[in-house]
Design a protein around this motif. Structure first.
Motif, short mmCIF file in Angstrom:
data_model
loop_
_atom_site.label_atom_id
_atom_site.label_comp_id
_atom_site.label_asym_id
_atom_site.label_seq_id
_atom_site.Cartn_x
_atom_site.Cartn_y
_atom_site.Cartn_z
N MET A 161 54.74 -19.84 17.29
CA MET A 161 55.14 -20.16 15.93
C MET A 161 53.94 -20.58 15.07
SD MET A 161 58.83 -21.86 16.87
CE MET A 161 58.97 -22.65 15.30
N SER A 162 54.22 -21.30 13.97
CA SER A 162 53.17 -21.57 13.00
C SER A 162 52.12 -22.54 13.52
CB SER A 162 53.80 -22.12 11.72
OG SER A 162 54.48 -23.32 11.99
N ARG A 163 52.36 -23.18 14.65
CA ARG A 163 51.39 -24.13 15.18
C ARG A 163 50.36 -23.46 16.09
NH1 ARG A 163 56.42 -26.33 15.43
NH2 ARG A 163 56.81 -28.18 14.17
N GLU A 164 50.54 -22.16 16.33
CA GLU A 164 49.63 -21.46 17.23
C GLU A 164 48.29 -21.21 16.54
OE1 GLU A 164 51.28 -17.99 18.89
OE2 GLU A 164 49.71 -17.76 20.38
N PRO A 165 47.17 -21.58 17.18
CA PRO A 165 45.85 -21.44 16.55
C PRO A 165 45.37 -19.99 16.59
CG PRO A 165 45.59 -22.30 18.75
CD PRO A 165 47.08 -22.21 18.50
N MET A 166 46.10 -19.11 15.98
CA MET A 166 45.72 -17.71 15.92
C MET A 166 46.14 -17.17 14.57
SD MET A 166 48.66 -15.96 18.30
CE MET A 166 48.08 -14.31 17.93
N THR A 174 51.95 -20.60 5.86
CA THR A 174 50.87 -21.38 6.45
C THR A 174 51.41 -22.76 6.83
OG1 THR A 174 50.22 -22.32 4.32
CG2 THR A 174 49.21 -20.21 4.97
N PRO A 175 50.69 -23.51 7.66
CA PRO A 175 51.13 -24.87 7.97
C PRO A 175 51.32 -25.72 6.73
CG PRO A 175 49.43 -24.18 9.51
CD PRO A 175 49.53 -23.11 8.47
N GLU A 176 50.48 -25.51 5.71
CA GLU A 176 50.61 -26.27 4.47
C GLU A 176 51.91 -25.92 3.74
OE1 GLU A 176 46.63 -26.21 5.93
OE2 GLU A 176 47.90 -24.53 5.37
N GLN A 177 52.26 -24.63 3.71
CA GLN A 177 53.50 -24.22 3.07
C GLN A 177 54.71 -24.77 3.82
OE1 GLN A 177 52.51 -19.89 3.03
NE2 GLN A 177 53.21 -19.95 0.90
N MET A 178 54.65 -24.76 5.13
CA MET A 178 55.76 -25.30 5.92
C MET A 178 55.91 -26.80 5.68
SD MET A 178 57.48 -23.03 7.58
CE MET A 178 58.37 -24.14 8.68
N GLU A 179 54.81 -27.51 5.57
CA GLU A 179 54.87 -28.95 5.34
C GLU A 179 55.47 -29.24 3.97
OE1 GLU A 179 54.61 -32.92 6.23
OE2 GLU A 179 54.42 -31.15 7.52
N ALA A 180 55.10 -28.44 2.96
CA ALA A 180 55.67 -28.63 1.62
C ALA A 180 57.17 -28.37 1.63
CB ALA A 180 54.97 -27.70 0.63
N LEU A 194 63.32 -19.90 -1.07
CA LEU A 194 63.54 -18.52 -1.48
C LEU A 194 62.22 -17.77 -1.65
CD1 LEU A 194 66.45 -19.06 -4.02
CD2 LEU A 194 66.60 -17.89 -1.80
N THR A 195 61.26 -18.40 -2.32
CA THR A 195 59.96 -17.72 -2.49
C THR A 195 59.25 -17.55 -1.15
OG1 THR A 195 58.93 -19.87 -3.00
CG2 THR A 195 59.65 -18.50 -4.86
N GLY A 196 59.39 -18.56 -0.29
CA GLY A 196 58.75 -18.49 1.03
C GLY A 196 59.39 -17.43 1.91
N MET A 197 60.72 -17.34 1.87
CA MET A 197 61.40 -16.36 2.72
C MET A 197 61.20 -14.93 2.20
SD MET A 197 62.96 -16.20 5.61
CE MET A 197 63.74 -17.78 6.02
N ILE A 198 61.09 -14.78 0.89
CA ILE A 198 60.77 -13.45 0.35
C ILE A 198 59.38 -13.02 0.85
CG2 ILE A 198 60.18 -12.20 -1.75
CD1 ILE A 198 62.42 -13.78 -3.17
N GLN A 199 58.44 -13.94 0.77
CA GLN A 199 57.09 -13.68 1.30
C GLN A 199 57.18 -13.31 2.78
OE1 GLN A 199 54.15 -16.94 0.85
NE2 GLN A 199 53.62 -16.65 3.01
#
Length: 254
Positions: A161-166, A174-180, A194-199
């Protein structure tokens, strides 16, 4: 009951009772009746089964359907089913899509505690259910081929998932978007989701395109069907989410 009738030693009575009560069973299971009567030490001297021959054990017939307009052909009994060949691109697509889907499910899990928007809750439940099922399908596909479900990461096996260093899959937050997204509530959360899921969905479309643009990839029937279905489903959901974003400003004015 047929066996008990045959084993009583009364051949005429046995034939009469079978004819009256069990005509279809006699037709289908004549071989079984003969075996049962023989094991009980019974043999009908009047020839009730004189026309029934012992069934000879034969190898199963394996028939390969022909192409359209072509006849089928019989294959040797030793023929065994084998999984269709797959390319490394197929494996990497499935592994990457598992990680991609996992983040989408993680995003939808925030909905219940972050918004009261009923339309968004319905959409989130739909995305979560379908992508969770697809993750299980992809895991089974990989396991059947002896492949791991997650993409290999040097020195850090098992992370995902998003925590994987790859490098993230296309469209993943990004981790920053998930935190927001985790910190947002109400209307702000709705907009970010909605904007994140469209992306996110547009990234999945890129993954499907890259798969089919790779020589020899996507020809496995399961991979092809999954990829084309994911493409059409996520295009439809993008349209739904874009419409939800367009309606939102007018709803706030009411």
């Amino acid at each position: 009951m047929i066996f008990s009738v045959l084993s009583n030693g009364n051949c005429p009575a046995a034939r009469a009772q079978i004819r009256q009560g069990f005509p279809e069973i006699v037709k289908v299971t004549a071989g079984m009746l003969l075996a049962a009567s023989a094991s009980a030490g019974f043999f009908c001297s009047t020839g009730l089964f004189s026309s029934v021959m012992w069934a000879q054990q034969t190898d199963p017939v394996v028939v390969q359907p022909g192409a359209p307009g072509k006849p089928s052909r019989t294959l040797p009994a030793s023929t065994k089913a084998t999984l269709p060949p797959r390319s490394q691109a197929d494996v990497e697509f499935m592994q990457g899509m598992i990680m991609h889907h996992s983040q989408a499910v993680e995003m939808t899990a925030l909905i219940a505690s972050h918004t009261e928007n009923k339309d968004l809750r319905l959409l989130g439940a739909r995305i979560s259910r379908s992508q969770s099922d697809e993750i299980k399908f992809m895991q089974r596909w990989l396991a059947a081929r002896g492949e791991r479900a997650s993409m290999a990461t040097p020195g850090m096996p098992g992370m995902n998932m998003s925590r994987e260093p790859m490098a993230l899959m296309p469209g993943m937050l990004t981790p920053e978007q998930m935190e927001a997204l985790r910190k947002a509530k109400g209307a702000e959360f709705d907009h970010l989701f909605l904007t994140g899921m469209i992306q996110h969905h547009k990234g999945a479309l890129i993954m499907v395109k890259d798969l089919f643009d790779t020589a020899g990839a996507g020809q496995d029937a399961d991979v092809f069907n999954f990829a084309t279905d994911a493409d059409s489903t996520q295009r439809a959901e993008i349209r739904i989410m874009e419409a939800m974003l367009e309606k939102k400003p007018s709803e706030e004015k009411r």
